[in-house]
Motif scaffolding. Structure first.
Motif, short mmCIF file in Angstrom:
data_model
loop_
_atom_site.label_atom_id
_atom_site.label_comp_id
_atom_site.label_asym_id
_atom_site.label_seq_id
_atom_site.Cartn_x
_atom_site.Cartn_y
_atom_site.Cartn_z
N VAL A 106 0.78 -1.21 -0.01
CA VAL A 106 0.07 0.03 -0.26
C VAL A 106 0.82 1.19 -0.10
O VAL A 106 1.67 1.41 0.71
N VAL A 107 0.64 2.17 -0.90
CA VAL A 107 1.53 3.38 -1.16
C VAL A 107 0.50 4.56 -0.98
O VAL A 107 -0.58 4.54 -1.78
N THR A 108 0.63 5.39 0.01
CA THR A 108 -0.46 6.69 0.21
C THR A 108 0.22 7.78 -0.57
O THR A 108 1.58 7.71 -0.96
N GLY A 109 -0.44 8.57 -0.96
CA GLY A 109 -0.09 9.70 -1.76
C GLY A 109 0.52 9.26 -2.97
O GLY A 109 1.73 9.86 -3.53
N ALA A 110 0.01 8.42 -3.74
CA ALA A 110 0.77 7.78 -4.64
C ALA A 110 0.28 8.42 -6.18
O ALA A 110 0.61 7.74 -7.20
N ALA A 111 -0.57 9.30 -6.23
CA ALA A 111 -1.11 9.67 -7.28
C ALA A 111 0.13 10.59 -8.11
O ALA A 111 -0.08 11.09 -9.25
N SER A 112 1.17 11.07 -7.30
CA SER A 112 2.13 11.92 -7.82
C SER A 112 3.47 11.87 -7.25
O SER A 112 3.56 11.22 -5.88
N GLY A 113 4.45 12.55 -7.76
CA GLY A 113 5.68 12.76 -6.82
C GLY A 113 6.28 11.34 -6.19
O GLY A 113 6.35 10.38 -7.11
N ASP A 148 -8.92 10.44 -9.22
CA ASP A 148 -8.65 10.64 -10.87
C ASP A 148 -6.92 10.27 -10.94
O ASP A 148 -6.65 9.51 -11.73
N GLY A 149 -6.44 10.87 -10.13
CA GLY A 149 -4.75 10.51 -10.22
C GLY A 149 -4.41 9.33 -9.71
O GLY A 149 -3.66 8.61 -10.61
N ALA A 150 -5.03 8.74 -8.77
CA ALA A 150 -4.78 7.33 -8.46
C ALA A 150 -5.20 6.50 -9.42
O ALA A 150 -4.32 5.54 -9.81
#
Length: 253
Positions: free
Chosen positions: A13-20, A44-46
């Motif tokens: 599990v990776v949080t804040g995974a939509a970018s960076g 949408d990013g995820a």
């Protein structure tokens, strides 16, 4: 799967995974054989990141500051994968680089909720599962700001100091359960928060002034953090816990 894949058969599990950094970690984990839950408040990013990764990824929307949202997201990940081996607490935020008296209480509360309280919520959500399967790896993304703090980001620096200390404390408390807890402390990187951290426009001149403070002469990239997160999550690091690995080009020396 090729034997060279270092996370073959594992789930993450990776949080804040939509970018960076989060996106970089999720992609690297998938390349190394893991199935990955791409978690972010940006649905949408995820979904876009999960689509780009392919069948090894699933997108899950989560508000890391909200306990019930975190519990629901973790249930979804366990239902999707059966077991969760790795959790990367990467979601983060910063108030603008300004003097301490110019940061209001709302910004203070938000930065602590996203950067610190999220770890509380995810710990409560996943530790019972890890205890039931007899293993787990938590990786918390801290910052050099919690080791070598500088003016203008004092309240943000405080959150990352808390992340660094929590990493060590959780590592000791959870070691009897065969749960490893490690941290990564990146130097300022080429992400969406760059201008917020610098407190000035992102120009070549302003970048150059900051890069001059890094002995190896460059900012961090998502791939740098992803490679560190890969090692810490892998079986190669089976005796490594409680560390805050500085990926900083020597800035904290």
């Amino acid at each position: 799967m090729p034997e060279s894949q270092r996370l073959a058969g594992k789930t993450a599990v990776v949080t804040g995974a939509a970018s960076g950094f989060g996106r970089g970690i999720a992609e690297r984990y998938a390349e190394e054989g893991a199935r990955v839950a791409v978690m972010d408040i940006n649905a949408d990013g995820a979904a876009e990141v999960a689509r780009a990764i392919g069948n090894a990824a699933t997108a899950i929307t989560v508000d890391v500051t909200d306990g019930p949202s975190v519990e629901a997201a973790m249930r979804s990940a366990i239902e999707a994968f059966g077991e969760i081996d790795i959790l990367v607490n990467n979601a983060g935020w910063s108030h603008p680089n300004r003097p301490i008296m110019e940061i209001d209480e709302a910004a203070f509360d938000k930065v602590f909720a996203i950067n610190v309280k999220s770890i509380f919520h995810f710990t409560h959500a996943i530790v019972p599962h890890w205890r039931s399967i007899g293993r787990g790896v938590m990786i918390n993304i801290g910052s050099t700001a919690g080791i070598r703090p500088r003016p203008g980001l004092s309240w943000y620096n405080g959150t990352k100091g808390a992340v660094n200390t929590l990493t060590k404390s959780l590592a000791v408390e959870l070691a009897p359960d065969r749960i490893r807890v490690c941290g990564i402390a990146p130097v300022m990187g080429e992400t969406a928060l760059l201008e917020t951290f610098m407190g000035v426009p992102d120009t070549p001149e302003n970048r150059a002034r900051f890069v001059a403070t890094i002995p190896l002469g460059r900012m961090s990239k998502p791939s740098d953090i992803a490679n560190a997160a890969l090692y810490l999550a892998s079986d190669e690091a089976s005796l490594v816990t409680g560390v805050n690995l500085e990926v900083d080009g020597g800035r904290c020396v």
